[in-house]
Design an enzyme around this catalytic site. Structure first.
Site, PDB file in Angstrom:
ATOM      1  N   HIS A  19      -4.297 -36.295  11.196  1.00 27.76           N
ATOM      2  CA  HIS A  19      -4.053 -36.259   9.469  1.00 27.76           C
ATOM      3  C   HIS A  19      -3.190 -37.188   9.214  1.00 27.76           C
ATOM      4  O   HIS A  19      -2.181 -37.708   9.533  1.00 27.76           O
ATOM      5  CB  HIS A  19      -3.501 -34.834   9.367  1.00 27.76           C
ATOM      6  CG  HIS A  19      -3.918 -34.498   7.872  1.00 27.76           C
ATOM      7  ND1 HIS A  19      -3.219 -34.970   6.642  1.00 27.76           N
ATOM      8  CD2 HIS A  19      -4.959 -33.699   7.375  1.00 27.76           C
ATOM      9  CE1 HIS A  19      -3.651 -34.386   5.671  1.00 27.76           C
ATOM     10  NE2 HIS A  19      -4.697 -33.645   5.840  1.00 27.76           N
ATOM     11  N   ASP A  76     -10.018 -28.932  10.167  1.00 34.26           N
ATOM     12  CA  ASP A  76     -11.474 -28.990  10.347  1.00 34.26           C
ATOM     13  C   ASP A  76     -11.777 -28.357  11.766  1.00 34.26           C
ATOM     14  O   ASP A  76     -13.013 -28.191  12.197  1.00 34.26           O
ATOM     15  CB  ASP A  76     -12.082 -30.226  10.170  1.00 34.26           C
ATOM     16  CG  ASP A  76     -11.930 -30.672   8.676  1.00 34.26           C
ATOM     17  OD1 ASP A  76     -11.109 -31.528   8.488  1.00 34.26           O
ATOM     18  OD2 ASP A  76     -12.667 -29.875   8.083  1.00 34.26           O
TER      19      ASP A  76
HETATM   20  C1  SDX Z   1      -9.364 -33.635   6.084  1.00 31.07           C
HETATM   21  O1  SDX Z   1      -6.138 -36.078   2.957  1.00 31.07           O
HETATM   22  C2  SDX Z   1      -6.501 -34.781   3.262  1.00 31.07           C
HETATM   23  O2  SDX Z   1      -5.741 -33.992   2.734  1.00 31.07           O
HETATM   24  C3  SDX Z   1      -7.785 -34.589   4.070  1.00 31.07           C
HETATM   25  C4  SDX Z   1      -8.111 -33.120   4.438  1.00 31.07           C
HETATM   26  C5  SDX Z   1      -8.193 -32.318   2.941  1.00 31.07           C
HETATM   27  O3  SDX Z   1      -7.855 -31.010   2.939  1.00 31.07           O
HETATM   28  O4  SDX Z   1      -8.503 -32.791   2.116  1.00 31.07           O
HETATM   29  O5  SDX Z   1      -6.878 -32.464   5.022  1.00 31.07           O
HETATM   30  C6  SDX Z   1      -9.100 -32.855   5.050  1.00 31.07           C
HETATM   31  O6  SDX Z   1     -10.084 -34.919   5.937  1.00 31.07           O
HETATM   32  C7  SDX Z   1      -8.685 -33.533   7.344  1.00 31.07           C
HETATM   33  C8  SDX Z   1      -8.997 -34.640   8.453  1.00 31.07           C
HETATM   34  C9  SDX Z   1     -10.145 -34.632   8.997  1.00 31.07           C
HETATM   35  N1  SDX Z   1     -10.443 -35.821  10.003  1.00 31.07           N
HETATM   36  C10 SDX Z   1     -10.490 -35.604  11.381  1.00 31.07           C
HETATM   37  O7  SDX Z   1     -10.404 -34.723  11.994  1.00 31.07           O
HETATM   38  C11 SDX Z   1     -11.210 -36.981  11.840  1.00 31.07           C
HETATM   39  C12 SDX Z   1     -10.515 -37.527  13.047  1.00 31.07           C
HETATM   40  N2  SDX Z   1      -8.987 -37.938  12.664  1.00 31.07           N
HETATM   41  C13 SDX Z   1      -9.021 -39.305  12.359  1.00 31.07           C
HETATM   42  O8  SDX Z   1      -9.952 -39.943  11.907  1.00 31.07           O
HETATM   43  C14 SDX Z   1      -7.364 -39.621  11.640  1.00 31.07           C
HETATM   44  O9  SDX Z   1      -6.591 -38.798  12.348  1.00 31.07           O
HETATM   45  C15 SDX Z   1      -7.467 -39.064  10.109  1.00 31.07           C
HETATM   46  C16 SDX Z   1      -8.509 -40.223   9.560  1.00 31.07           C
HETATM   47  C17 SDX Z   1      -7.676 -37.984   9.877  1.00 31.07           C
HETATM   48  C18 SDX Z   1      -6.078 -40.034   9.770  1.00 31.07           C
HETATM   49  O10 SDX Z   1      -6.049 -41.187  10.054  1.00 31.07           O
HETATM   50  P1  SDX Z   1      -4.783 -42.255   9.682  1.00 31.07           P
HETATM   51  O11 SDX Z   1      -3.788 -41.629   8.975  1.00 31.07           O
HETATM   52  O12 SDX Z   1      -5.140 -43.140   9.164  1.00 31.07           O
HETATM   53  O13 SDX Z   1      -4.208 -42.486  11.370  1.00 31.07           O
HETATM   54  P2  SDX Z   1      -4.586 -43.766  12.023  1.00 31.07           P
HETATM   55  O14 SDX Z   1      -6.163 -44.018  11.756  1.00 31.07           O
HETATM   56  O15 SDX Z   1      -3.739 -44.835  11.674  1.00 31.07           O
HETATM   57  O16 SDX Z   1      -4.152 -43.142  13.361  1.00 31.07           O
HETATM   58  C19 SDX Z   1      -2.819 -43.409  13.790  1.00 31.07           C
HETATM   59  C20 SDX Z   1      -2.938 -43.541  15.389  1.00 31.07           C
HETATM   60  C21 SDX Z   1      -3.973 -44.750  15.916  1.00 31.07           C
HETATM   61  O17 SDX Z   1      -3.649 -45.086  17.137  1.00 31.07           O
HETATM   62  P3  SDX Z   1      -2.841 -46.356  17.412  1.00 31.07           P
HETATM   63  O18 SDX Z   1      -3.480 -47.581  16.504  1.00 31.07           O
HETATM   64  O19 SDX Z   1      -1.378 -46.081  16.784  1.00 31.07           O
HETATM   65  O20 SDX Z   1      -2.865 -46.722  18.976  1.00 31.07           O
HETATM   66  O21 SDX Z   1      -3.478 -42.355  15.841  1.00 31.07           O
HETATM   67  C22 SDX Z   1      -4.848 -42.548  16.547  1.00 31.07           C
HETATM   68  C23 SDX Z   1      -5.424 -43.864  16.064  1.00 31.07           C
HETATM   69  O22 SDX Z   1      -6.357 -44.532  16.607  1.00 31.07           O
HETATM   70  N3  SDX Z   1      -5.819 -41.360  16.141  1.00 31.07           N
HETATM   71  C24 SDX Z   1      -6.427 -40.701  16.804  1.00 31.07           C
HETATM   72  C25 SDX Z   1      -6.976 -39.856  15.969  1.00 31.07           C
HETATM   73  N4  SDX Z   1      -6.598 -39.872  14.780  1.00 31.07           N
HETATM   74  C26 SDX Z   1      -5.580 -40.943  14.730  1.00 31.07           C
HETATM   75  N5  SDX Z   1      -6.833 -41.025  18.183  1.00 31.07           N
HETATM   76  C27 SDX Z   1      -7.880 -40.157  18.541  1.00 31.07           C
HETATM   77  N6  SDX Z   1      -8.406 -39.009  17.983  1.00 31.07           N
HETATM   78  C28 SDX Z   1      -7.860 -38.714  16.762  1.00 31.07           C
HETATM   79  N7  SDX Z   1      -8.610 -37.775  16.071  1.00 31.07           N
END
Ligand code: SDX
Length: 432
Positions: free
Chosen positions: A309, A367
């Site tokens: 998140h 989710d």
């Molecule tokens: C919702 O904003 C809100 O409030 C949203 C929400 C709401 O109520 O409105 O809460 C609802 O959208 C919840 C989130 C649902 N999405 C998912 O479950 C999809 C999977 N999650 C990822 O896509 C991700 O975690 C996000 C999009 C939710 C957050 O992305 P960020 O904050 O931009 O984090 P990032 O992409 O910069 O990740 C940081 C690191 C990265 O690795 P490094 O570059 O540090 O090596 O964490 C890794 C990412 O690759 N990472 C994951 C991951 N999420 C982040 N690796 C594997 N699986 C994941 N799910």
């Protein structure tokens, strides 16, 4: 409304220093007001994804990502999920205080009496292919509301803003339920005024003309709780979309349609559908290591859907409530040994111990379990995000009203760091 603290941040650029005002929050981080930055320094701030940017001030929802705290108008989400119900939470989000009984009865009556759609909108549905994704239909139908309800599109009229707000909250269950019915080729079921909000939605989704349908009260309570958990969430992507669309004075129905479209993305509200599809693809606990490895592989776009998140760097408080709801619903349906739930529980356990996820604060979000609960209730995965949009509509509307009623409100217009070509002259095609 910001309050000037007298505190400032000093920024020095090319030897020139400027003082930028600091405003304190009632709870949480203070902000540095950079509105004068370009005028005084000729520089923009740079913050793609807005990880460190407050786009507005708001009194509606507060999130502390480190504590795993979520407050609606100051009330903790777990207390509201346990002790309140969705329409009372709608009143709280829209008007700022918990209602007394008379106000609550009046609000519920006004919502109940706006649940029907203009009958001509049934034709609108029939323009879609039968296999259209429910979110495609919901996006289209919500946008079309402005073609049917002209008497509540003048955003400068407080009465029209109020009617549009009630209409949106009231009609979303009908819109979403009819998208489901259309996709399965069953006749539309009209809302009933003798059912509460959640039971009415389930009735419109699952009843058929050929037999009587009784909504199970445990299922209805779980549905109501899911609506409460998803009602608002500060300045997330879809809410920011609604605010930006609203800043151009677009009508409220068009703004909510923009929010629905943004929520559809699998990185946002589409994650519940993607999370269940992922659990079904994993299929068995023996395959979890393979998917964990893929989630870590930088060359593989796969991510564990339902994990991580932008704000919560600890457990999403909604996921905890949803996990408990999952247990209640699956016991009711008699599938507490559902293999998908087993995969979810084992995946969560492994991810919470794995150094990759622990180091990046990747915890299950709302989710992760919502898809399991909705699936156990009988909804197809394609309906999950439409249900999220149904619940989030009150948050979008509350945030939209707050923005429209802010005397300092201006059209949103971000700038950029331009990295393209400098000015150059046109060259005729035979000279290139
Ligand atoms: C919702 O904003 C809100 O409030 C949203 C929400 C709401 O109520 O409105 O809460 C609802 O959208 C919840 C989130 C649902 N999405 C998912 O479950 C999809 C999977 N999650 C990822 O896509 C991700 O975690 C996000 C999009 C939710 C957050 O992305 P960020 O904050 O931009 O984090 P990032 O992409 O910069 O990740 C940081 C690191 C990265 O690795 P490094 O570059 O540090 O090596 O964490 C890794 C990412 O690759 N990472 C994951 C991951 N999420 C982040 N690796 C594997 N699986 C994941 N799910």
């Amino acid at each position: 409304m910001t309050t000037d603290t007298g505190k400032t941040a000093t920024l020095t650029v090319d030897g020139e220093s400027i003082e930028l005002p600091i405003y304190d929050a009632s709870v949480g981080p203070s902000v540095i007001d950079v509105r004068a930055l370009y005028k005084h320094t000729g520089n923009f701030t740079y913050d793609p994804g807005f990880t460190s940017t407050a786009a507005c001030d708001s009194t509606i929802t507060y999130i502390d990502g480190d504590l795993g705290q979520l407050l609606y108008r100051g009330y903790p989400i777990d207390q509201l999920a346990e002790d309140s119900h969705f329409l009372e939470v709608c009143y709280l989000l829209l008007y700022g205080e918990l209602p007394d009984q008379a106000k609550l009865d009046d609000f519920e009556s006004r919502v109940t009496n706006h649940t029907m759609l203009h009958e001509q909108m049934t034709n609108f549905y029939r323009g879609f292919r039968r296999d259209a994704h429910p979110m495609a239909i919901v996006t289209g139908v919500v946008g079309a509301l402005s073609a049917f309800y002209h008497d509540s599109t003048d955003i400068r009229d407080p009465m029209q803003r109020e009617i549009a707000s009630i209409r949106m909250v009231a009609k979303m269950p009908t819109i979403a339920a009819w998208a489901y019915k259309y996709s399965i080729g069953q006749p539309f079921v009209y809302p009933r005024n003798d059912l509460d909000y959640a039971a009415n939605f389930m009735h419109m989704c699952f009843s058929v003309p050929t037999e009587n349908y009784e909504v199970n009260p445990i299922m209805a309570k779980a549905m109501d709780r899911i609506f409460t958990l998803h009602a608002d969430h500060e300045q997330n992507a879809s809410t920011s979309t609604v605010r930006l669309a609203g800043s151009s004075n677009a009508n409220p129905f068009a703004c909510i349609a923009a929010g629905v479209a943004c929520l559809w993305g699998p990185a946002h509200g589409g994650a519940n559908e993607a999370a269940l599809n992922m659990l079904q693809e994993i299929g068995d606990v023996s395959r979890i290591p393979e998917f964990i490895a893929r989630a870590k592989d930088k060359d593989d776009p796969f991510r564990l859907m339902g994990f991580g998140h932008r704000v919560y760097k600890s457990y999403d408080p909604r996921a905890k409530v949803m996990q408990q709801t999952a247990k209640e619903v699956l016991e009711l349906v008699g599938v507490e040994n559902d293999p998908i739930l087993k995969v979810a529980q084992e995946l969560e356990k492994i991810a919470l111990e794995d150094e990759y996820f622990v180091k990046r604060n990747l915890y299950p979000n709302v989710d992760f379990y919502s898809g399991i609960v909705l699936s156990a209730m009988g909804f197809p995965t394609s309906m999950f995000t439409a249900i999220f949009a149904l619940a989030r509509t009150v948050g979008w509307i509350a945030q939209w009203k707050e923005m429209i009623e802010d005397p300092d409100q201006r059209i949103g217009r971000p700038r950029q760091l331009y990295t393209g070509a400098a000015e150059r002259n046109y060259v005729a095609v035979d000279k290139r």
